[in-house]
Design a protein around this motif. Sequence first.
Motif, short mmCIF file in Angstrom:
data_model
loop_
_atom_site.label_atom_id
_atom_site.label_comp_id
_atom_site.label_asym_id
_atom_site.label_seq_id
_atom_site.Cartn_x
_atom_site.Cartn_y
_atom_site.Cartn_z
N LYS A 22 0.87 -1.23 -0.08
CA LYS A 22 -0.08 0.10 -0.07
C LYS A 22 0.70 0.98 -0.07
CE LYS A 22 -4.57 1.17 1.68
NZ LYS A 22 -5.54 1.03 2.73
N ASN A 25 2.68 1.78 -3.42
CA ASN A 25 1.83 1.73 -4.46
C ASN A 25 1.91 0.58 -5.43
OD1 ASN A 25 -0.40 3.04 -5.87
ND2 ASN A 25 0.97 4.45 -6.42
N ARG A 27 0.94 -3.84 -5.77
CA ARG A 27 0.17 -5.09 -5.50
C ARG A 27 0.68 -5.95 -4.63
NH1 ARG A 27 -4.12 -3.90 -9.76
NH2 ARG A 27 -3.25 -2.15 -10.50
N ARG A 67 -8.31 -12.36 -8.51
CA ARG A 67 -9.03 -11.39 -9.20
C ARG A 67 -8.94 -10.00 -8.43
NH1 ARG A 67 -14.45 -14.23 -11.18
NH2 ARG A 67 -13.60 -15.15 -13.13
N PRO A 68 -8.82 -8.87 -8.89
CA PRO A 68 -8.61 -7.66 -7.86
C PRO A 68 -9.83 -7.71 -6.83
CG PRO A 68 -8.49 -7.08 -10.13
CD PRO A 68 -8.98 -8.75 -10.11
N ARG A 70 -11.77 -5.82 -3.38
CA ARG A 70 -12.53 -4.28 -3.37
C ARG A 70 -11.42 -3.32 -3.25
NH1 ARG A 70 -17.59 -4.72 0.33
NH2 ARG A 70 -18.65 -6.31 -0.89
N ASP A 71 -10.29 -3.86 -2.25
CA ASP A 71 -9.35 -2.47 -2.05
C ASP A 71 -8.68 -2.11 -3.27
OD1 ASP A 71 -7.43 -4.41 -2.30
OD2 ASP A 71 -6.98 -4.87 -0.22
N LYS A 72 -8.75 -2.90 -4.25
CA LYS A 72 -7.97 -2.53 -5.53
C LYS A 72 -6.51 -2.90 -5.63
CE LYS A 72 -11.51 -0.24 -7.97
NZ LYS A 72 -12.42 -0.29 -7.12
N PHE A 73 -5.90 -3.09 -4.36
CA PHE A 73 -4.54 -3.28 -4.58
C PHE A 73 -4.05 -4.61 -4.23
CE2 PHE A 73 -4.61 -2.33 -0.21
CZ PHE A 73 -3.41 -2.99 0.43
N SER A 74 -5.07 -5.56 -3.83
CA SER A 74 -4.49 -7.01 -3.51
C SER A 74 -5.71 -7.72 -4.19
CB SER A 74 -4.82 -7.09 -1.92
OG SER A 74 -6.13 -7.08 -1.45
#
Length: 222
Positions: A22, A25, A27, A67-68, A70-74
């Motif tokens: 995080k 920046n 994944r 698949r991505p 909800r937090d978009k980075f995990s």
Amino acid sequence: MQIAIDGPVAAGKGTIARLLAKKINARYVDSGAMYRAVAVLGLRKNISLENPVELLLELKKVPLRLRPARDKFSFDVYLNDENVQDNIRTSEVSRGSAVVAQYPKIRSYLVKIQKEIASKFSVVMEGRDIGTVVLSNADIKIYLIADQKTRALRRQKQLEEKGEYVSFEKVLQETIERDNRDMSRAINPLKKASDAIEFDTSNMSIEQVINELVEIIKEKKI
Ligand code: DC
């Protein structure tokens, strides 16, 4: 950028890898979640976890994907189109994941997916063989350890948070057994890569570890 984080059970890999990703920046990839999902698949389909041929056949039918989240980075792990992220943290699945992780063909099926993700994104990936095999050319390799008692206490707390109450002795025993299995398997055992930096997190706060890692990344000028 590729950052590999390896180490034994409950050494702090997940928490640290997630926070670090995080912060920089990138994944976050939890490779253990994938071995856990294979165990879930076997348990659901009544396939012996010691039968890699059947497991692999089923795995190819299903299949397993990241698949991505909800937090978009995990990422969340899916079996077919079902998100099984909430089903992978029980003690039964933990034990099973160390069993299925022994089989070369299951490992190569999962390693391929892990490499694909790392070819598309900057990643902080954690597991057992990330620095040695999956991202053997990683920019930075970290090997996290902590003493056995600290790790068992952490693991017990993690289980409690999920509503599973297990005695300290039992958690300690299971931690030791799983580490032994992970370190002694013939294929890609848990091992510190020769160029990995070791951190003992027993007496370090998460913040301290993250700060030191950020410093290392800055120094490397990646
Ligand atoms: O990190 P974890 O406890 O969620 O991993 C579950 C099991 O999966 C662990 O016992 C060993 C296996 N594993 C592995 O063999 N290689 C990896 N890269 C990650 C996990």
